[in-house]
Scaffold this motif. Structure first.
Motif, mmCIF file in Angstrom:
data_model
loop_
_atom_site.group_PDB
_atom_site.id
_atom_site.type_symbol
_atom_site.label_atom_id
_atom_site.label_comp_id
_atom_site.label_asym_id
_atom_site.label_seq_id
_atom_site.Cartn_x
_atom_site.Cartn_y
_atom_site.Cartn_z
ATOM 1 N N ALA A 36 -18.073 82.697 -7.892
ATOM 2 C CA ALA A 36 -16.731 82.134 -7.983
ATOM 3 C C ALA A 36 -16.624 80.939 -7.032
ATOM 4 O O ALA A 36 -17.166 80.951 -5.932
ATOM 5 C CB ALA A 36 -15.691 83.189 -7.629
ATOM 6 N N HIS A 37 -15.907 79.910 -7.465
ATOM 7 C CA HIS A 37 -15.807 78.705 -6.666
ATOM 8 C C HIS A 37 -14.476 78.016 -6.946
ATOM 9 O O HIS A 37 -13.811 78.296 -7.939
ATOM 10 C CB HIS A 37 -16.973 77.749 -6.951
ATOM 11 C CG HIS A 37 -17.148 77.427 -8.403
ATOM 12 N ND1 HIS A 37 -17.773 78.284 -9.297
ATOM 13 C CD2 HIS A 37 -16.770 76.340 -9.139
ATOM 14 C CE1 HIS A 37 -17.783 77.749 -10.491
ATOM 15 N NE2 HIS A 37 -17.177 76.573 -10.432
ATOM 16 N N ILE A 39 -23.819 79.848 -12.686
ATOM 17 C CA ILE A 39 -22.574 80.126 -13.388
ATOM 18 C C ILE A 39 -22.759 81.098 -14.553
ATOM 19 O O ILE A 39 -21.787 81.521 -15.154
ATOM 20 C CB ILE A 39 -21.901 78.822 -13.866
ATOM 21 C CG1 ILE A 39 -22.887 77.894 -14.586
ATOM 22 C CG2 ILE A 39 -21.269 78.098 -12.690
ATOM 23 C CD1 ILE A 39 -22.280 76.602 -15.106
ATOM 24 N N SER A 65 -15.373 81.152 -12.322
ATOM 25 C CA SER A 65 -16.742 80.801 -12.671
ATOM 26 C C SER A 65 -16.718 80.285 -14.101
ATOM 27 O O SER A 65 -15.843 80.652 -14.892
ATOM 28 C CB SER A 65 -17.697 81.985 -12.532
ATOM 29 O OG SER A 65 -19.039 81.550 -12.697
ATOM 30 N N ASP A 66 -17.701 79.441 -14.453
ATOM 31 C CA ASP A 66 -17.561 78.597 -15.632
ATOM 32 C C ASP A 66 -17.754 79.299 -16.970
ATOM 33 O O ASP A 66 -17.311 78.776 -17.995
ATOM 34 C CB ASP A 66 -18.541 77.435 -15.552
ATOM 35 C CG ASP A 66 -18.257 76.514 -14.365
ATOM 36 O OD1 ASP A 66 -17.508 76.915 -13.467
ATOM 37 O OD2 ASP A 66 -18.790 75.397 -14.344
ATOM 38 N N TRP A 87 -12.633 90.309 -11.267
ATOM 39 C CA TRP A 87 -12.798 89.316 -12.325
ATOM 40 C C TRP A 87 -11.832 89.568 -13.495
ATOM 41 O O TRP A 87 -11.504 90.716 -13.794
ATOM 42 C CB TRP A 87 -14.220 89.348 -12.884
ATOM 43 C CG TRP A 87 -15.276 88.859 -11.954
ATOM 44 C CD1 TRP A 87 -16.184 89.604 -11.262
ATOM 45 C CD2 TRP A 87 -15.570 87.495 -11.620
ATOM 46 N NE1 TRP A 87 -17.025 88.803 -10.530
ATOM 47 C CE2 TRP A 87 -16.671 87.498 -10.730
ATOM 48 C CE3 TRP A 87 -15.010 86.271 -12.004
ATOM 49 C CZ2 TRP A 87 -17.210 86.325 -10.202
ATOM 50 C CZ3 TRP A 87 -15.546 85.102 -11.479
ATOM 51 C CH2 TRP A 87 -16.629 85.138 -10.598
ATOM 52 N N SER A 139 -22.820 85.447 -11.217
ATOM 53 C CA SER A 139 -22.131 84.167 -11.237
ATOM 54 C C SER A 139 -21.306 84.057 -9.963
ATOM 55 O O SER A 139 -20.757 85.057 -9.486
ATOM 56 C CB SER A 139 -21.208 84.071 -12.452
ATOM 57 O OG SER A 139 -21.940 84.161 -13.652
#
Length: 261
Positions: free
Chosen positions: A231-232, A221, A121-122, A180, A229
């Motif tokens: 995740a991608h 994000i 995530s950003d 994370w 947020s």
């Protein structure tokens, strides 16, 4: 048949890991931390998988754009920024929108910006707060922090439907806090941070197959009131091997204020 793809998860390590971007002063040169290739099963929104922005931090919308060519001269940007502002106001309830970044990605070995093939995530919380201040200044950032704000990514295919390397998302309810980890982004002139995700068999992957330039993915994000947020990652898969058009997309980041105290 359940669609499948491979993704690159991050791994826990004894020390902080980092991406080195434009390494050695060479634009496009990227040195990545350790990752592990993992096959995942996908739930396709096109085939009826349920997903919505309010509950899952990602939503898929039909939204035709008047912009079809996203050239380097950026003459298209004012019109496109207004389209995204209208979309985010209408679809996620934003009261104020600041679109501040656009990235065109092409799945080609010679492209400077290729699809991001790591599960992430950003923004970290620290990185989001710093970016808020960078964009608004100290005083305005303090005002926004007293209310509800977030960072949103809006992703759209360019020119052709996406046939390979579509964007996939991990449903937040399937992610544990321990999945994370914090990653540094080291540029020649600055540092940033993102959040990486490590593999967990409980993760539920969702995507929308064959997305067209008239369709958008809108995803969270960072949110200062705890909305997760998401995740991608680009998914290593091909929908139809007879189609060879390269994956092209534009992702746009926006700072949104929802109001409130």
């Amino acid at each position: 048949m359940i669609p499948k793809a491979t993704v690159n998860y991050h791994v826990h390590a004894p020390t902080r890991q980092a991406y080195h971007i434009d390494a050695g002063g060479v634009v496009g040169e990227l040195i990545s931390p350790e990752q592990v290739v993992t096959e995942v099963e996908l739930s396709d929104v096109r085939a009826g998988a349920s997903v919505n922005f309010a509950g899952d931090s990602v939503g898929f919308f039909n939204s035709r754009s008047e912009v079809s060519i996203f050239g380097k001269d950026r003459a298209w940007q004012p019109a496109y920024d207004q389209e995204l502002t209208d979309l985010l106001t209408r679809e996620i309830g934003a009261k104020e929108v600041i679109v501040f970044d656009h990235t065109v990605r092409v799945d080609d070995p010679n492209a400077i910006r290729k699809p991001a093939r790591n599960v992430h995530s950003d923004y970290s919380p620290e990185g989001a707060q710093q970016r808020l201040t960078d964009i608004l200044g100290v005083e305005k950032a303090r005002e926004w922090s007293d209310g509800h704000y977030g960072f949103i990514n809006v992703w759209r295919p360019i020119e052709n439907p996406i046939n390979s390397a579509p964007l996939g998302f991990v449903r937040p309810s399937s992610v544990s806090e321990e999945d994370w980890l914090l990653l540094d982004l080291i540029y020649p002139d600055r540092r940033g941070q993102i959040m990486g995700l490590v593999a967990n068999p409980d993760h539920e992957w969702i995507y929308q197959s064959r997305m067209t330039p008239d369709e958008l993915a809108v995803f969270n994000i960072y949110d200062n009131r705890g909305k997760p947020s998401i995740a991608h990652s680009a998914l290593d898969m091909v929908e139809d091997p007879k189609i060879t058009t390269p994956r092209k997309s534009i992702e746009s980041r926006a700072l949104v204020h929802y109001g409130g105290k």
